[in-house]
Structures are given as C-alpha cells and as structure tokens.
Scaffold this motif. Structure first.
Motif, PDB file in Angstrom:
ATOM      1  N   PRO A 144     -82.671  33.529 -45.226  1.00  0.00           N
ATOM      2  CA  PRO A 144     -82.167  32.586 -46.467  1.00  0.00           C
ATOM      3  C   PRO A 144     -82.714  33.037 -47.839  1.00  0.00           C
ATOM      4  O   PRO A 144     -83.936  33.230 -47.806  1.00  0.00           O
ATOM      5  N   GLY A 145     -82.033  32.932 -48.657  1.00  0.00           N
ATOM      6  CA  GLY A 145     -82.324  33.449 -50.229  1.00  0.00           C
ATOM      7  C   GLY A 145     -82.373  34.591 -50.523  1.00  0.00           C
ATOM      8  O   GLY A 145     -82.574  34.847 -51.684  1.00  0.00           O
ATOM      9  N   ALA A 146     -82.351  35.650 -49.613  1.00  0.00           N
ATOM     10  CA  ALA A 146     -82.463  36.984 -49.930  1.00  0.00           C
ATOM     11  C   ALA A 146     -81.188  37.399 -51.003  1.00  0.00           C
ATOM     12  O   ALA A 146     -79.961  36.889 -50.733  1.00  0.00           O
ATOM     13  N   LYS A 147     -81.243  38.231 -52.045  1.00  0.00           N
ATOM     14  CA  LYS A 147     -80.318  38.615 -52.834  1.00  0.00           C
ATOM     15  C   LYS A 147     -80.277  40.033 -53.169  1.00  0.00           C
ATOM     16  O   LYS A 147     -81.568  40.703 -53.363  1.00  0.00           O
ATOM     17  N   GLN A 148     -79.296  40.817 -53.066  1.00  0.00           N
ATOM     18  CA  GLN A 148     -79.331  42.400 -53.193  1.00  0.00           C
ATOM     19  C   GLN A 148     -80.410  43.049 -52.425  1.00  0.00           C
ATOM     20  O   GLN A 148     -81.032  43.983 -53.249  1.00  0.00           O
ATOM     21  N   ALA A 149     -80.696  42.714 -51.259  1.00  0.00           N
ATOM     22  CA  ALA A 149     -81.709  43.484 -50.646  1.00  0.00           C
ATOM     23  C   ALA A 149     -81.035  44.207 -49.239  1.00  0.00           C
ATOM     24  O   ALA A 149     -80.137  43.390 -48.612  1.00  0.00           O
ATOM     25  N   THR A 150     -81.578  45.406 -49.029  1.00  0.00           N
ATOM     26  CA  THR A 150     -81.052  46.006 -47.718  1.00  0.00           C
ATOM     27  C   THR A 150     -82.492  46.571 -46.883  1.00  0.00           C
ATOM     28  O   THR A 150     -83.430  46.729 -47.504  1.00  0.00           O
ATOM     29  N   ILE A 151     -82.201  46.927 -45.908  1.00  0.00           N
ATOM     30  CA  ILE A 151     -83.220  47.425 -44.643  1.00  0.00           C
ATOM     31  C   ILE A 151     -82.602  48.373 -44.026  1.00  0.00           C
ATOM     32  O   ILE A 151     -81.393  48.599 -43.545  1.00  0.00           O
ATOM     33  N   LYS A 152     -83.442  49.395 -43.837  1.00  0.00           N
ATOM     34  CA  LYS A 152     -83.087  50.462 -42.918  1.00  0.00           C
ATOM     35  C   LYS A 152     -84.047  50.605 -41.787  1.00  0.00           C
ATOM     36  O   LYS A 152     -85.491  50.656 -42.504  1.00  0.00           O
ATOM     37  N   ARG A 153     -83.940  50.595 -40.690  1.00  0.00           N
ATOM     38  CA  ARG A 153     -85.144  50.395 -39.519  1.00  0.00           C
ATOM     39  C   ARG A 153     -85.218  51.887 -39.049  1.00  0.00           C
ATOM     40  O   ARG A 153     -84.343  52.274 -38.274  1.00  0.00           O
ATOM     41  N   LEU A 154     -86.174  52.604 -40.009  1.00  0.00           N
ATOM     42  CA  LEU A 154     -86.458  53.963 -39.470  1.00  0.00           C
ATOM     43  C   LEU A 154     -86.968  54.163 -38.280  1.00  0.00           C
ATOM     44  O   LEU A 154     -86.633  55.152 -37.559  1.00  0.00           O
ATOM     45  N   ILE A 155     -87.836  53.499 -37.889  1.00  0.00           N
ATOM     46  CA  ILE A 155     -88.451  53.364 -36.449  1.00  0.00           C
ATOM     47  C   ILE A 155     -88.681  51.932 -35.839  1.00  0.00           C
ATOM     48  O   ILE A 155     -89.032  51.202 -36.494  1.00  0.00           O
ATOM     49  N   ASP A 156     -87.757  51.828 -34.480  1.00  0.00           N
ATOM     50  CA  ASP A 156     -87.666  50.695 -34.280  1.00  0.00           C
ATOM     51  C   ASP A 156     -88.051  50.484 -32.654  1.00  0.00           C
ATOM     52  O   ASP A 156     -88.137  51.730 -31.979  1.00  0.00           O
ATOM     53  N   THR A 157     -88.166  49.359 -32.083  1.00  0.00           N
ATOM     54  CA  THR A 157     -88.352  49.458 -30.632  1.00  0.00           C
ATOM     55  C   THR A 157     -87.037  50.171 -29.921  1.00  0.00           C
ATOM     56  O   THR A 157     -87.506  50.815 -28.707  1.00  0.00           O
ATOM     57  N   THR A 158     -85.880  50.182 -30.305  1.00  0.00           N
ATOM     58  CA  THR A 158     -85.022  50.906 -29.661  1.00  0.00           C
ATOM     59  C   THR A 158     -85.140  52.280 -29.637  1.00  0.00           C
ATOM     60  O   THR A 158     -84.518  53.346 -28.932  1.00  0.00           O
TER      61      THR A 158
ATOM     62  N   GLU B  27     -84.660  48.327 -49.735  1.00  0.00           N
ATOM     63  CA  GLU B  27     -84.201  48.315 -51.083  1.00  0.00           C
ATOM     64  C   GLU B  27     -83.927  47.001 -51.764  1.00  0.00           C
ATOM     65  O   GLU B  27     -83.148  46.364 -51.026  1.00  0.00           O
ATOM     66  N   VAL B  28     -84.398  46.831 -52.810  1.00  0.00           N
ATOM     67  CA  VAL B  28     -84.140  45.559 -53.745  1.00  0.00           C
ATOM     68  C   VAL B  28     -83.567  46.117 -54.929  1.00  0.00           C
ATOM     69  O   VAL B  28     -84.348  46.665 -55.727  1.00  0.00           O
ATOM     70  N   THR B  29     -82.187  45.791 -55.265  1.00  0.00           N
ATOM     71  CA  THR B  29     -81.594  46.249 -56.553  1.00  0.00           C
ATOM     72  C   THR B  29     -81.582  45.334 -57.521  1.00  0.00           C
ATOM     73  O   THR B  29     -82.217  44.314 -57.526  1.00  0.00           O
ATOM     74  N   PRO B  30     -81.273  45.447 -58.678  1.00  0.00           N
ATOM     75  CA  PRO B  30     -81.510  44.645 -59.685  1.00  0.00           C
ATOM     76  C   PRO B  30     -81.093  43.306 -59.491  1.00  0.00           C
ATOM     77  O   PRO B  30     -80.098  42.978 -58.788  1.00  0.00           O
ATOM     78  N   ASN B  31     -81.786  42.381 -60.019  1.00  0.00           N
ATOM     79  CA  ASN B  31     -81.806  41.040 -59.767  1.00  0.00           C
ATOM     80  C   ASN B  31     -81.783  40.585 -58.428  1.00  0.00           C
ATOM     81  O   ASN B  31     -81.178  39.419 -58.121  1.00  0.00           O
ATOM     82  N   GLY B  32     -82.505  41.306 -57.807  1.00  0.00           N
ATOM     83  CA  GLY B  32     -82.426  40.922 -56.133  1.00  0.00           C
ATOM     84  C   GLY B  32     -83.845  40.310 -55.951  1.00  0.00           C
ATOM     85  O   GLY B  32     -85.035  40.154 -56.597  1.00  0.00           O
ATOM     86  N   SER B  33     -83.841  39.846 -54.497  1.00  0.00           N
ATOM     87  CA  SER B  33     -85.226  39.311 -54.383  1.00  0.00           C
ATOM     88  C   SER B  33     -84.999  39.180 -52.452  1.00  0.00           C
ATOM     89  O   SER B  33     -84.033  39.083 -52.015  1.00  0.00           O
ATOM     90  N   THR B  34     -86.313  38.932 -52.134  1.00  0.00           N
ATOM     91  CA  THR B  34     -86.806  38.389 -50.929  1.00  0.00           C
ATOM     92  C   THR B  34     -87.491  37.181 -51.087  1.00  0.00           C
ATOM     93  O   THR B  34     -88.684  37.332 -51.697  1.00  0.00           O
ATOM     94  N   PRO B  35     -87.078  36.181 -51.169  1.00  0.00           N
ATOM     95  CA  PRO B  35     -87.794  34.827 -51.390  1.00  0.00           C
ATOM     96  C   PRO B  35     -88.990  34.626 -50.565  1.00  0.00           C
ATOM     97  O   PRO B  35     -89.138  35.067 -49.697  1.00  0.00           O
TER      98      PRO B  35
ATOM     99  N   VAL C 169     -80.051  57.049 -41.920  1.00  0.00           N
ATOM    100  CA  VAL C 169     -80.175  55.783 -41.123  1.00  0.00           C
ATOM    101  C   VAL C 169     -79.473  54.902 -41.689  1.00  0.00           C
ATOM    102  O   VAL C 169     -79.526  54.698 -43.238  1.00  0.00           O
ATOM    103  N   PRO C 170     -78.478  54.233 -41.373  1.00  0.00           N
ATOM    104  CA  PRO C 170     -77.688  53.211 -41.850  1.00  0.00           C
ATOM    105  C   PRO C 170     -78.520  51.910 -42.250  1.00  0.00           C
ATOM    106  O   PRO C 170     -79.385  51.531 -41.616  1.00  0.00           O
ATOM    107  N   SER C 171     -77.815  51.360 -43.444  1.00  0.00           N
ATOM    108  CA  SER C 171     -78.709  50.236 -44.158  1.00  0.00           C
ATOM    109  C   SER C 171     -77.987  49.000 -43.659  1.00  0.00           C
ATOM    110  O   SER C 171     -76.818  49.074 -43.411  1.00  0.00           O
ATOM    111  N   ASP C 172     -78.722  48.081 -43.545  1.00  0.00           N
ATOM    112  CA  ASP C 172     -78.163  46.699 -43.235  1.00  0.00           C
ATOM    113  C   ASP C 172     -78.560  45.534 -44.186  1.00  0.00           C
ATOM    114  O   ASP C 172     -79.788  45.779 -44.842  1.00  0.00           O
ATOM    115  N   VAL C 173     -77.824  44.787 -44.607  1.00  0.00           N
ATOM    116  CA  VAL C 173     -78.217  43.776 -45.675  1.00  0.00           C
ATOM    117  C   VAL C 173     -78.965  42.816 -44.978  1.00  0.00           C
ATOM    118  O   VAL C 173     -79.142  42.303 -43.835  1.00  0.00           O
ATOM    119  N   VAL C 174     -80.202  42.601 -45.674  1.00  0.00           N
ATOM    120  CA  VAL C 174     -81.002  41.506 -45.398  1.00  0.00           C
ATOM    121  C   VAL C 174     -80.552  39.883 -45.456  1.00  0.00           C
ATOM    122  O   VAL C 174     -80.085  39.509 -46.443  1.00  0.00           O
TER     123      VAL C 174
END
Length: 137
Positions: A17-31, A43-51, A9-14
């Motif tokens: 506002p304010g997100a850092k070094q965070a990605t999302i994989k939509r494993l199961i979605d409405t599509t 996935e949030v990598t080093p020094n990352g955040s979802t504020p 499943v491809p990753s998308d950058v989050v």
C-alpha cells in the motif's frame, strides 16, 4: 550453493500500500534454501517511495548507490542516506523511504526468514504505483 549475477535476477514491482516507483529483486530467498536470512535488492526511482510501515522483525540495509530520504515518523525526523551508508531498523520501528525528482536509490535489505506471523503495518491506504521508465526495469 547459489551463484548468480544480480542483473540476471528478475525485478518485481513492490505492491505494498502506497508504494511508488519501487522494485525488488529477491537475490537470496527461501526458494534457494535460505533458512535464516533473505537478501533483497530494492530500487526506488525518482519521485518514488515505500511509505512508512513497520513489522515484527528487524532488518539491515546497505545503500548500494544513489540517495534517498529515510523517514522516521515516531522520531518526527527524516535522514538523508546515500551510497555506502548502513542502516539498522529494529522490529516495530516505523520507517519509510522517499526519493526526490532527481534521485534513484538501490539498497540491499537483509531480513530473517523465520518471522513472527507475517504482520506488516502499512500507514498508507493508497494503492501502489509503478510506471516503466527508460533505463529502469
């Protein structure tokens, strides 16, 4: 039915506002035909955040691997979470996640598909940030 390996499943950058070094994989979605719940792998990598932010729906979180800090601004406290931990975030409860310099965290989020009018309230005015790092995509 859908059957797929999460690695495929491809990753998308989050891009919130304010997100850092965070990605999302939509494993199961409405599509995929999901009409009650969606399942996402963050996935949030080093020094990352979802504020800190809040929204009109609840969600459930399972920490797959790694560790991070769950920020709860209304409670004025932080909670360390790690692999195997389960977290329930009620609707309208401000929350955010942050990783330290040596932390990466991957976590599953279950959220409803039928949400009240989509309203996310981000408590940051900073733009999102993401830089490719070796071994993380």
């Amino acid at each position: 039915m859908k059957h797929v390996r999460s690695q495929d499943v491809p990753s998308d950058v989050v891009r919130e506002p304010g997100a850092k070094q965070a990605t999302i994989k939509r494993l199961i979605d409405t599509t995929d035909g999901a009409d009650r719940f969606v399942l996402s792998l963050f996935e949030v990598t080093p020094n990352g955040s979802t504020p800190p932010h809040y929204h009109d729906w609840e969600h459930e979180i399972f920490i797959v691997d790694g560790s991070m800090t769950l920020q709860l601004p209304d409670e004025k406290r932080d909670v360390k979470v790690s692999a195997g931990d389960v977290v329930f975030i009620p609707r309208n409860e401000p929350h955010g996640f942050i990783t330290g310099a040596d932390e990466t965290c991957r976590f599953l989020v279950v959220a409803p598909t039928e949400r009240p009018p989509i309203r996310n309230y981000f408590m940051s005015e900073d733009p999102y940030q993401y830089e490719e790092t070796a071994g993380h995509r």
